[in-house]
Design a protein around this motif. Structure first.
Motif, short mmCIF file in Angstrom:
data_model
loop_
_atom_site.label_atom_id
_atom_site.label_comp_id
_atom_site.label_asym_id
_atom_site.label_seq_id
_atom_site.Cartn_x
_atom_site.Cartn_y
_atom_site.Cartn_z
N GLY A 1 0.78 -1.22 0.00
CA GLY A 1 0.00 0.00 0.00
C GLY A 1 0.81 1.28 0.00
N TYR A 2 2.01 1.22 -0.57
CA TYR A 2 2.85 2.42 -0.69
C TYR A 2 2.62 3.04 -2.06
N HIS A 3 2.62 4.38 -2.10
CA HIS A 3 2.34 5.07 -3.35
C HIS A 3 3.52 5.84 -3.91
N GLY A 4 4.43 6.34 -3.07
CA GLY A 4 5.61 7.03 -3.57
C GLY A 4 6.66 6.02 -3.98
N ILE A 5 6.46 5.40 -5.14
CA ILE A 5 7.24 4.22 -5.53
C ILE A 5 8.64 4.60 -6.00
N ASN A 6 9.66 3.92 -5.46
CA ASN A 6 11.02 4.07 -5.98
C ASN A 6 11.57 2.71 -6.40
N ASP A 7 12.78 2.71 -6.92
CA ASP A 7 13.36 1.46 -7.43
C ASP A 7 14.27 0.79 -6.42
N GLY A 8 14.14 1.17 -5.14
CA GLY A 8 14.96 0.57 -4.10
C GLY A 8 16.39 1.05 -4.09
N GLU A 9 16.72 1.98 -5.03
CA GLU A 9 18.11 2.41 -5.27
C GLU A 9 18.98 1.21 -5.66
N TYR A 10 18.36 0.26 -6.34
CA TYR A 10 19.04 -0.99 -6.68
C TYR A 10 20.10 -0.83 -7.77
N ARG A 11 20.08 0.29 -8.48
CA ARG A 11 21.09 0.51 -9.51
C ARG A 11 22.26 1.35 -9.00
N ARG A 12 22.28 1.56 -7.69
CA ARG A 12 23.33 2.38 -7.07
C ARG A 12 24.10 1.55 -6.04
N HIS A 13 25.36 1.89 -5.90
CA HIS A 13 26.18 1.29 -4.84
C HIS A 13 25.95 2.01 -3.52
N MET A 14 25.85 3.34 -3.60
CA MET A 14 25.57 4.19 -2.44
C MET A 14 24.40 5.09 -2.79
N PHE A 15 23.80 5.69 -1.76
CA PHE A 15 22.57 6.44 -1.99
C PHE A 15 22.74 7.63 -2.93
N TRP A 16 23.97 8.18 -3.02
CA TRP A 16 24.11 9.42 -3.81
C TRP A 16 24.20 9.17 -5.31
N GLY A 17 24.38 7.93 -5.71
CA GLY A 17 24.31 7.62 -7.14
C GLY A 17 25.43 8.22 -7.96
N SER A 18 25.12 8.58 -9.21
CA SER A 18 26.16 8.95 -10.18
C SER A 18 26.08 10.40 -10.64
N PHE A 19 25.23 11.22 -10.02
CA PHE A 19 25.05 12.59 -10.50
C PHE A 19 26.31 13.44 -10.30
N TRP A 20 26.77 13.55 -9.06
CA TRP A 20 27.92 14.39 -8.77
C TRP A 20 29.18 13.99 -9.55
N PRO A 21 29.54 12.70 -9.58
CA PRO A 21 30.78 12.35 -10.26
C PRO A 21 30.80 12.68 -11.75
N ASN A 22 29.61 12.79 -12.36
CA ASN A 22 29.55 13.01 -13.80
C ASN A 22 29.28 14.45 -14.20
N LEU A 23 29.17 15.35 -13.24
CA LEU A 23 29.11 16.77 -13.58
C LEU A 23 30.46 17.21 -14.15
N GLU A 24 30.43 18.09 -15.14
CA GLU A 24 31.69 18.67 -15.60
C GLU A 24 32.33 19.43 -14.45
N GLY A 25 33.62 19.28 -14.32
CA GLY A 25 34.35 19.95 -13.25
C GLY A 25 34.51 19.12 -11.99
N MET A 26 33.81 17.97 -11.92
CA MET A 26 33.91 17.09 -10.75
C MET A 26 34.57 15.78 -11.15
N LYS A 27 35.31 15.19 -10.24
CA LYS A 27 36.01 13.94 -10.53
C LYS A 27 35.96 13.02 -9.32
N GLU A 28 35.60 11.76 -9.55
CA GLU A 28 35.62 10.78 -8.47
C GLU A 28 37.06 10.34 -8.23
N VAL A 29 37.45 10.33 -6.95
CA VAL A 29 38.81 9.98 -6.58
C VAL A 29 38.77 8.81 -5.61
#
Length: 405
Positions: A61-89
């Motif tokens: 009976g949940y309505h705000g459906i998400n994907d469990g974050e199953y495509r991520r290793h950590m909650f923050w995902g891939s947005f920050w590392p892929n911005l121009e000017g940012m680099k994952e170290v």
């Protein structure tokens, strides 16, 4: 911005983020990391797991459906590392961090080095690569959920402050790119504004920003250590005000019809590790009255979070989802006591707003206090524990708001 029944977020019952990953998915992910499984095999395992967790939410009976974050290793995902000017170290120099920031201090215990971080190397700009992960996650949910329920879909995204507070003064960005925080955050705000519009254009109507940093300003020791740090330009409270301004600048260009919530987390690392404690009292007025989002997802599952009194500062046009059920530990909260806490929360909202307690209930919902697996390894709970917690949250809502979503 108050509740509307059944179709518009926020809902009476919410899941704040991740779910435990099934063993089958973890096995394939680990094999992929060891180069023993292909990307296609990983994607198939992710699809299967997402299909199941969407059905799980619907069945409960949940309505705000998400994907469990199953495509991520950590909650923050891939947005920050892929911005121009940012680099994952990987394996960054520990000396770039403020060691007194709670999560950094935890990572550096016993001289452990942080495994990874994202560092600014130049001017920050939004780009298609940064949106790719979010769009793919959203589009798969749109594929498996009926079109008339696409408004139910909720996507979690990382905070605009996440890669600022943790770094020592002078380490968050190079002087060749930005002279000061104002310049840095101007580009961060623009990147987040563009991302919100991109997601809206792809059909998303419900976004939750996950920000552990804000709760650190409830921590008296962190405040003292920050203010004692002679490298810092300004006080912790001044930085808190700046962060509120960052959010409000982002919200100035929020697409009309996009519901935006912010989840304030006290830490949720491997095996239910938390990072910080402290009641909301210290920041409640500035947070609830000045930060212009629609909904606050707040943690109140134990004594680390203090009492519900700060809710007297909630304006009439904002909502709070009460994180009253722990996602960290297996012990199941008492149904009647949890229901009573919802009514107590309504009393505090009523005291501040002058509304009746019944009217104040319209601004509230209930949830687990955090995700069940902000890190893919998960919390110190089993799959059955998670199901029991989900059911309890639904049962609480059914008692307080019978017949509502």
């Amino acid at each position: 911005m108050s509740f509307k029944l059944h179709r518009d977020p926020p809902f009476r019952v919410e899941q704040v983020g991740s779910f435990l990953r099934p063993d089958e998915l973890l096995d394939v992910r680990h094999a992929w990391e060891d180069k023993k499984a292909s990307v296609d095999e990983l994607h198939k395992a992710e699809d299967k797991a997402v299909d199941a967790v969407v059905k799980l939410q619907q069945d409960h009976g949940y309505h705000g459906i998400n994907d469990g974050e199953y495509r991520r290793h950590m909650f923050w995902g891939s947005f920050w590392p892929n911005l121009e000017g940012m680099k994952e170290v990987v394996g960054p120099d520990p000396e770039i961090f403020r060691r007194y920031i709670p999560d950094v201090g935890a990572f550096l215990e016993k001289n452990h080095k942080p495994g990874e971080t994202v560092i600014c190397e130049g001017k920050i700009k939004h780009c298609a690569a940064a949106s790719k992960g979010h769009i793919e996650q959203l589009q798969y949910l749109q594929k498996i959920i009926p079109k008339e329920k696409h408004g139910d879909i909720k996507l979690t995204i990382p905070a605009p402050t996440w890669y600022h507070l943790r770094y020592k003064q002078g380490s968050a960005y190079p002087s060749s790119a930005y002279e000061n925080d104002d310049e840095y955050f101007e580009d961060v705000v623009t990147a987040f504004q563009i991302e919100m519009q991109v997601l809206f254009d792809h059909g998303l109507r419900n976004v939750q920003i996950d920000d552990p940093n804000i709760c650190y300003f409830c921590n008296a020791q962190m405040i003292k250590d920050f203010d004692d740090d002679k490298l810092n330009k300004g006080t912790a409270d001044e930085l808190f005000e700046r962060y509120i301004k960052v959010y409000n600048n982002i919200m100035e260009k929020c697409p009309e019809g996009m519901h935006v919530g912010i989840h304030l987390c006290r830490g949720n690392f491997v095996k239910s590790r938390h990072f910080t404690s402290g009641a909301y009292d210290r920041i409640a007025v500035r947070l609830l009255q000045n930060l212009d989002v629609h909904t606050f997802y707040l943690e109140w599952e134990n004594d680390r979070s203090g009492g519900l009194e700060p809710l007297q500062h909630l304006p009439k046009n904002k909502n709070v989802i009460l994180g009253l059920v722990s996602s960290k530990f297996a012990e199941l909260e008492d149904l009647d006591k949890t229901v009573a806490r919802v009514y107590e929360a309504a009393k505090w909202v009523s005291k501040g707003s002058g509304q009746s307690e019944k009217e104040s209930l319209n601004q509230l919902g209930v949830s687990p206090q955090c995700g069940f697996a902000s890190h893919s390894s998960g919390n110190a709970v089993t799959w059955d524990d998670m199901l029991n917690k989900m059911k309890l949250v639904r049962d609480v809502a059914d008692k307080v708001w019978p017949g509502e979503a």
